[in-house]
Design a protein around this motif. Structure first.
Motif: not given
Length: 506
Positions: A59, A219, A222, A281, A407, A411
């Protein structure tokens, strides 16, 4: 208006050599984005750490890479070649820091610096391709650039797996140095400098700070979904929404906005960048979850796991030829919408974890086909329909790639861990797992703790938890694809690039 530092009025005679250099460094950017996924179990064993901490190695790169919009603006103002070369240097510096890391913190710092480099490389390279190739060659040049970008993502796990087994995890960073240096040298020798700005233009630093803070907070929220309280999540997500709203306000009042808000009123541009965001994604979630599954549950080594992911990526390159052909015929809506549908079916095939690799193969192939069909039409349409300059358009487009990657990992990890924990909490399983902290069980899932630390019955529950969590993450991906297909269908009706429209009016 577009000007050139070298007063380049004619087509660059070295444009194909320039493209080779641009594609080499672009390929490294995406190789670096995905080879880390296959390395996480090995890094986890070396450094320890939870799934939450290790995913920041992924990330951190994508979040820093979301500064691509700023990179695109800089490339227009300061020179596309100059920004590209600067980004290349940052990518190499970050690789040195990450490759010499002795802990998760230094690794993440190196990855963030690599991401900043990527934020400079991607928009400047795509803008250079867009401006230095004539109209009859531009679609093919962009298709090659896109194919290399996705090819880098695709072969990242395979190359990373081979390097890890042969030389250790740090080699996935050191390999960037010789190729990066060669690409930078070749770009300097073959690529004239170009700009697209007015005299006295300024950078929108407030806009860059606000949008980056919004993405980081989103982020982080999440990542913390499985451990944070409801009030904490409200702060994270509420704060993120507030910052996104503030970004719109800042941009609406800026004399030189980071992103001209007018581009978002163009349906063709919105359809193209939305498809790119959603496709990334899904792709990042699939690679992240499946790389772990093949190693942790199915027990394959890094090299074999990387090889087994190839069907998802080689098909991208094959089907991209069809997407390029349709782009040359100015057909955009069909390949983008159909690509999202195929990608959705691929995700559904991957929900059936717990079987053999053969049961995953159709899903991998469909994921690759769905991506390959839409990538060139989406890129060409986004760059050609924004009305805001190639640097800004390519910056926003590739920012969606990076944001989508971030994401997707965040996620899918949140969904994965939520359903895994529910499996652990089932009454029958709780009795078997009594006395074993859930954090240890999650560490086994990410590979940072060996499976030998658990009894056979406990290990089977962990594998069942992976099947449930991974399957739920793939269902999330399928839902994303449905949204993408609908957006493409409604936003891209009659979509044309600005140059297509001009030619049609002649």
């Amino acid at each position: 208006m577009t000007t050139a530092a070298a007063a380049v009025d004619n087509v660059n005679p070295k444009r194909w050599l320039s493209l080779l250099a641009l594609c080499t460094l672009t390929g490294l950017v995406w190789l670096t984005a995905t080879d880390i996924s296959i390395a996480l179990p090995t890094i986890g064993k070396a450094f320890g750490g939870s799934m939450d901490s290790l995913q920041w190695a992924v990330n951190g790169y994508f979040l820093a890479g979301s500064l691509i919009v700023l990179g695109g603006r800089l490339s227009d103002m300061k020179g596309r070649r100059a920004v590209f070369v600067t980004g290349g240097v940052l990518l190499l510096v970050g690789s040195i820091i990450a490759g010499s890391a002795h802990g998760t913190e230094q690794l993440v710092i190196g990855r963030v610096i690599e991401g900043i480099g990527a934020a400079a490389i991607l928009p400047s390279s795509l803008a250079i391709v867009a401006v230095q190739f004539p109209a009859d060659e531009r679609a093919r040049a962009i298709a090659i650039w896109i194919a290399v970008a996705w090819g880098g993502q695709g072969i990242g796990p395979l190359i990373g797996g081979g390097l890890i087994e042969a030389f250790g995890w740090a080699s996935i960073f050191w390999i960037n140095l010789p190729f990066g240096i060669a690409a930078i040298w070749l770009v300097i020798r073959t690529t004239p400098e170009t700009y697209n700005t007015r005299e006295g233009a300024k950078l929108d630093i407030p806009g860059a700070v606000v949008i980056t803070a919004a993405l980081v907070l989103l982020s982080y929220g999440l990542v913390q979904c499985d451990t944070a309280s409801a009030s904490q999540l409200l702060i994270y997500f509420g704060g993120s929404i507030a910052l996104f709203a503030l970004f719109v306000l800042v941009e609406s009042r800026a004399k030189e906005p980071l992103v001209p808000l007018s581009v978002f009123r163009r349906a063709a541009f919105m359809g193209a960048v939305s498809a790119n965001l959603l496709a990334n994604i899904v792709f990042s979630a699939v690679i992240f979850i499946m790389a772990l599954y093949l190693q942790v549950v199915m027990g394959y080594g890094a090299l074999k796991a990387g090889a087994l992911l190839l069907p998802a990526t080689l098909v991208v390159l094959v089907v991209n030829v069809i997407g390029e052909h349709l782009t040359q015929r100015q057909i955009y809506r069909l390949p983008i919408a159909l690509g999202m549908v195929i990608l959705g079916f691929g995700s559904l095939f991957l929900t059936g974890l717990g079987g053999s690799y053969a049961s995953l193969l159709p899903g991998f192939i469909l994921v690759g086909a769905g991506i390959g069909l839409q990538i060139t039409p989406a890129a060409e349409l986004a760059v050609g329909s924004s009305g805001a300059g190639e640097g800004v358009a390519s910056g926003v487009f590739k920012a969606m790639s990076m944001i989508g990657g971030s994401l997707g990992v965040a996620i899918s990890t949140a969904v994965f861990q939520n359903f895994a924990v529910k499996t652990f909490d089932e009454p029958a399983n709780s009795a078997v797992l009594s006395g074993t902290p859930q954090s240890d069980l999650l560490d086994v899932l990410v590979g940072s703790k060996p499976t030998s630390t658990l009894s056979d019955s406990a290990l089977q529950i962990v594998y069942d938890a992976f099947d449930n969590g991974g399957g739920a993450a793939m269902i999330f991906c399928a839902v994303v694809c449905v949204i993408g297909a609908l957006l493409a269908f409604f936003l891209l009706k009659g979509a044309k690039t600005d140059s297509d429209a001009e030619l049609a009016g002649l």
